[in-house]
Structures are given as structure tokens and as C-alpha cells.
Design a protein around this motif. Structure first.
Motif, short mmCIF file in Angstrom:
data_model
loop_
_atom_site.label_atom_id
_atom_site.label_comp_id
_atom_site.label_asym_id
_atom_site.label_seq_id
_atom_site.Cartn_x
_atom_site.Cartn_y
_atom_site.Cartn_z
N ARG A 1 1.06 -1.63 0.47
CA ARG A 1 0.21 0.29 0.27
C ARG A 1 0.92 1.42 -0.07
NH1 ARG A 1 -2.62 3.32 3.38
NH2 ARG A 1 -5.06 4.28 2.84
N GLN B 1 0.84 4.70 -2.65
CA GLN B 1 0.82 6.12 -1.86
C GLN B 1 2.10 6.57 -2.29
OE1 GLN B 1 0.90 4.51 2.22
NE2 GLN B 1 -1.24 5.80 2.34
N SER C 1 -5.89 17.09 -5.34
CA SER C 1 -5.97 15.23 -5.51
C SER C 1 -4.65 15.17 -5.18
CB SER C 1 -6.15 14.48 -6.55
OG SER C 1 -5.10 14.35 -7.07
N GLU D 1 -4.41 15.90 -1.21
CA GLU D 1 -4.85 14.95 -0.32
C GLU D 1 -4.50 13.33 -0.72
OE1 GLU D 1 -9.77 15.94 -1.74
OE2 GLU D 1 -8.38 14.48 -2.57
N ALA D 2 -3.98 13.10 -1.50
CA ALA D 2 -2.69 12.37 -1.54
C ALA D 2 -1.45 11.97 -1.07
CB ALA D 2 -1.80 11.70 -2.48
N ASP E 1 -2.88 11.80 2.74
CA ASP E 1 -2.84 10.82 3.74
C ASP E 1 -2.16 9.86 3.54
OD1 ASP E 1 -4.75 8.19 3.73
OD2 ASP E 1 -3.67 7.48 2.01
N ASN F 1 -0.28 11.18 6.98
CA ASN F 1 -1.97 10.66 8.07
C ASN F 1 -1.95 12.15 8.55
OD1 ASN F 1 -3.54 9.46 9.32
ND2 ASN F 1 -1.70 9.61 11.21
N ALA G 1 -4.50 15.52 8.44
CA ALA G 1 -6.04 15.71 7.88
C ALA G 1 -5.64 16.79 7.53
CB ALA G 1 -7.29 15.78 9.21
N ARG H 1 -12.35 11.76 -6.97
CA ARG H 1 -12.43 11.50 -5.13
C ARG H 1 -11.27 10.20 -5.37
NH1 ARG H 1 -14.07 15.51 -4.48
NH2 ARG H 1 -15.15 16.69 -2.98
N TRP H 2 -10.34 9.37 -4.60
CA TRP H 2 -9.80 8.54 -4.43
C TRP H 2 -9.86 7.03 -3.51
CZ3 TRP H 2 -5.05 9.04 -7.17
CH2 TRP H 2 -4.30 10.50 -7.01
N ALA I 1 -10.04 3.87 -2.54
CA ALA I 1 -9.59 3.60 -1.21
C ALA I 1 -8.07 2.72 -1.71
CB ALA I 1 -10.72 2.10 -0.17
#
Length: 454
Positions: free
Chosen positions: A266, A270, A310, A313-314, A317, A320, A322, A449-450, A452
Motif C-alpha cells: 500500500r 501511495q 488530489s 489529499e494524497a 493520506d 496521516n 488531515a 475522489r481517490w 480506497a
């Protein structure tokens, strides 16, 4: 056949016709971000060669992304079990390639049946697994792709560095804190190990392959192809699924691991979705600065502002952190009657009267640009003022003028004087505001949106 209207280089069409050989019986501009033409060549016996013409009007010898690269990769992959369009001809004179026109659709998001959508994506992930397992020596692509990376860092950063070099003149005078921070972030967090070096497509995923029924008929758009970490293509798939929602990614990368034997993580996905966004946004930001752009400025604006959001936001993510959208300006300058009238005229009176799909597409682009200009006039100053306030709070120094504040932020990023968490949050607020400001363009890709990650 009535002679079609075009501005193709003199001599190009006779070269295309010679590949039939025959005469050109169909020539239509394809509605695509990069220039392409649908071509039919009717031979003397009445048979028709169905082709897809691409050309690079401004080739750069040192550029790491090129049509010549795409042509060479397609030629090399024709003998493998990775489905690609056949290269029918390449011209050094015109920097043009004629490919076979492969049957199938690219509109995976338009498939209504989720189960069929899933079957197609599973077939596609199988093609990518086979691609990544190919013997590189047998492809004979070293001359055009260059030396293979010898370290994990080279595999992760080689294409980014090539992009930075190719756009060095533009970036020298262009201030964008997200691009600056993103490039630095990619260096800091580059993978320390990779399973192998593979041929990667570099821009793979939904809409960059064609399908018939439940099977992939061709993987297309290879101009970003290069030697790299196979996990990069999984990050690419994340990005393209973001832009072209196709049922999500759940279980697909585990299937890839089973088929290829290459382990998936993962964290790698990312990292590489940020990598593709950052290196991909460099030419998009450059295109948005060109007033005489031949391609669709409206689409580039959408890619830029939705893409910047985006990316933030990546990053959030992966770190970690917000991130959230700030309040948008509730005041504005007076709207422009002239710009609003121009937009309404294009939409109401002109667009419905056009027959050519390409002309309709470009006129709609113009309508979007006018609408963006109208919002820029109304809200632009308020958005920039809010960004200046954010920068002042972060740097603990208030500066008048958006460009000066942005320059100070760039200096702080380069010198490592700002912590990741508050900086990512600031960059995200800036991106959310700009996406809202250019909403008419962002609406070309609404509610992205990404998906999951498992």
C-alpha cells in the motif's frame, strides 16, 4: 471525397497515403487532448486500412515523453502477449506515427454493469502483470529509453528528474509551492528497495486501454513509457481511476501480485500516485501558461486544479495529515456583463449550430474559459488574499502581495523551515480555493475522489 479542412504539415498526407498504399478516403480530427486524426486509406483493390495518426509538432530531442518513444514501444510489444496498436509507420521528417485503429471502447466509466466493469479491469491488470514480467533485453529498447536504473532511487526519481530538466526554463521563473514541496517530498521518501526493474507504461489505467466485450483489445498511450519500478504503474492506475471512476480498486492489486509474483504494498501505491501527480502536473502547469496552446486549455485547467487538490489529499493520506476545505469567499467584485453575455451566447446560440464534433468540443472549451475568466474577475482577489493570510500565519510574517508571499513560502520550503503537517494543510486549503475559483473547468471532472487502497 471532399477535401477536408486541416492544417497538417505539407507532405504529411502523401506519406500517410503511401503506407496503404492508396488514397486517403477519410480524415477527421479526433477529439483528444493531444493532436490525433482518424484516417482511412482505400487501396486499389477496395480494401481499407483503418489508421490513427498522431504527430508531435514540436519534438524535443531531450524530452523524456515523446511520440517517438511511444512508437518504438508499440513496435517492440507487438511480438509479446501485451495487446497494443500495431505501428504502421513512423516518420522522422514529420515526427508522426500511424497506428492501426484498434476496435473497442475506452469508456470504462460508461459501462453500467459493475460486474462487467470489474471483469474488464481484471483482464487489464493481467495485461499489466504480463508487461512487468517481460524480459527487458528481448525488447531492444535501451537505445530509445536509455540506461536502466541501477538503484531504487533512480527507478523512483529518474522520470521526475527528466521532467524537471525538460521544463527547467519554465520552472526557473514559475513559483508553485506544491510542485516544489512535492518534488522534495518524493526525494525524501523514495523507496529503498524494489522487486525488479520493468518496462512501465508510466500513465496506465482506465481510458488508456480499449476493450471489447470483457477483454482488453489494446493498451494505448505509451509516450510516458520507461524503465522503472513496477509499483509505479499501480500508482498510475490509482491516478487514472481517480479521473475515470471504474468501480474502485479493491482486490485488484492483490490479483496483480498473484499473477505477476511481484509483491504489492500500500505504501508503494501511495508514493507513486503522488509521484505521477507531481511529474504529471509540471507540463500541465506549463500548458496553462501558454496563451497560444493548440490543445484544450479548458481541460488543462481542469487537470491542474482538480489535480492539485488530489495531490494534497494524497500527501495527507501518505503522511496521516488531515486536510479540509476552508470557507470560500462570500464577497466578490461586480461580475462582468460582457463575459457573462459572451458565455451565454456561445452556449445558447453557437454551440447547437455546429456539426463537427471537434469544433463543438473546442467551442465548449471557449465557453468554459470565458466562464472561468468571469469567476476570476469576481473572486480572484479574495482567493489570493486568503492564501496570503494563510502563508503569513505559517511563516509568522505578514506580506502584502500574493506573488511576494508565494515567493517567501517557496524559499521556506526549499530551506526546510516549515513542518510537513501545517504545510500540507496550507497547500490543501490553497488547492481547494483554486479548484472552487475555476469551478467551470473543474466541473469537467466533477466530484473526483481517490478510490480506497487495500
Amino acid at each position: 471525397m471532399t477535401e477536408p479542412t486541416h492544417d497538417l504539415p505539407e507532405g504529411l498526407l502523401p506519406w500517410v497515403a503511401s503506407l496503404g498504399p492508396g488514397h486517403i478516403s477519410r480524415l477527421e480530427r479526433h477529439v483528444a487532448r493531444r493532436e490525433a486524426w482518424v484516417v482511412d486509406i482505400t487501396r486499389g483493390d477496395g480494401s481499407v486500412l483503418e489508421g490513427f495518426l498522431r504527430l508531435d509538432r514540436e519534438p524535443a530531442a531531450a524530452r523524456n515523453v515523446s511520440l517517438q518513444r511511444e512508437a518504438a514501444i508499440c513496435r517492440a510489444l507487438t511480438a509479446t502477449d501485451v495487446p497494443v496498436p500495431e505501428l504502421l509507420g513512423w516518420s522522422d521528417t514529420y515526427h508522426a506515427a500511424l497506428f492501426s485503429r484498434v476496435p473497442g471502447s475506452a469508456d470504462l466509466p460508461g459501462v453500467d454493469d459493475p460486474q462487467r466493469q470489474r471483469r474488464i479491469m481484471e483482464d487489464f491488470i493481467g495485461a499489466i502483470a504480463r508487461l512487468h514480467c517481460l524480459d527487458l533485453d528481448s525488447l531492444e529498447l535501451d537505445e530509445i529509453l536509455g540506461a536502466r536504473p541501477s538503484t531504487p532511487a533512480e527507478a523512483a526519481l529518474g522520470d521526475l528528474d527528466a521532467q524537471l530538466q525538460a521544463f527547467a526554463a519554465f520552472l526557473k521563473h514559475y513559483q508553485d509551492p506544491l510542485l516544489g514541496y512535492g518534488a522534495g517530498w518524493l526525494r525524501r521518501f523514495a523507496p529503498r528497495q524494489i522487486a525488479r526493474v520493468s518496462l512501465v507504461q508510466g500513465d496506465t489505467g482506465p481510458v488508456n486501454f480499449l476493450f471489447e466485450g470483457d477483454r482488453v483489445s489494446a493498451v494505448v498511450d505509451w509516450e510516458w513509457g520507461h524503465w522503472g519500478d513496477p509499483m509505479e504503474d499501480l500508482g498510475n492506475i490509482c491516478v487514472r481511476e481517480f479521473w475515470n471512476p471504474s468501480g474502485g480498486l479493491s482486490g485488484l492489486f492483490e490479483r496483480y501480485e498473484q499473477l505477476s509474483g511481484i509483491p504489492y504494498t500500500r505504501a508503494a501505491a501511495q508514493y507513486y500516485r503522488i509521484q505521477q501527480n507531481v511529474r504529471g502536473m509540471i507540463p500541465i502547469h506549463a500548458a496553462c501558461s501558454q496563451p497560444g496552446l493548440r490543445e484544450s486549455m479548458a481541460w488543462y485547467l481542469s487537470y491542474r486544479y482538480v489535480g492539485d487538490r488530489s495531490t494534497c489529499e494524497a500527501l495527507g493520506d501518505a503522511m496521516n495529515v488531515a486536510v479540509e476545505a476552508p470557507p470560500m469567499p462570500d464577497t466578490s467584485s461586480d461580475h462582468s456583463v460582457l463575459l457573462a453575455a459572451a458565455s451565454a451566447t456561445l452556449q445558447r446560440d453557437v454551440l447547437p449550430a455546429l456539426d463537427s464534433p471537434f469544433a463543438r468540443s473546442r467551442l465548449n472549451d471557449a465557453r468554459v474559459l470565458v466562464a472561468c475568466a468571469e469567476r476570476e474577475q469576481r473572486y480572484g482577489e479574495a482567493v489570493r488574499a486568503a492564501c496570503c493570510e494563510d502563508i503569513g500565519r505559517l511563516l509568522r510574517r505578514q506580506t502584502r502581495g500574493y506573488e511576494r508571499a508565494t515567493g517567501q513560502l517557496m524559499e521556506a520550503i526549499a530551506e526546510g523551515r516549515v513542518a510537513d503537517e501545517p504545510l500540507i494543510q496550507l497547500l490543501a486549503r490553497k488547492a481547494y480555493r483554486e479548484e472552487w475559483l475555476y469551478q467551470p473547468a473543474a466541473a469537467l471532472y466533477p466530484e473526483r475522489r481517490w478510490a480506497a487502497l487495500d
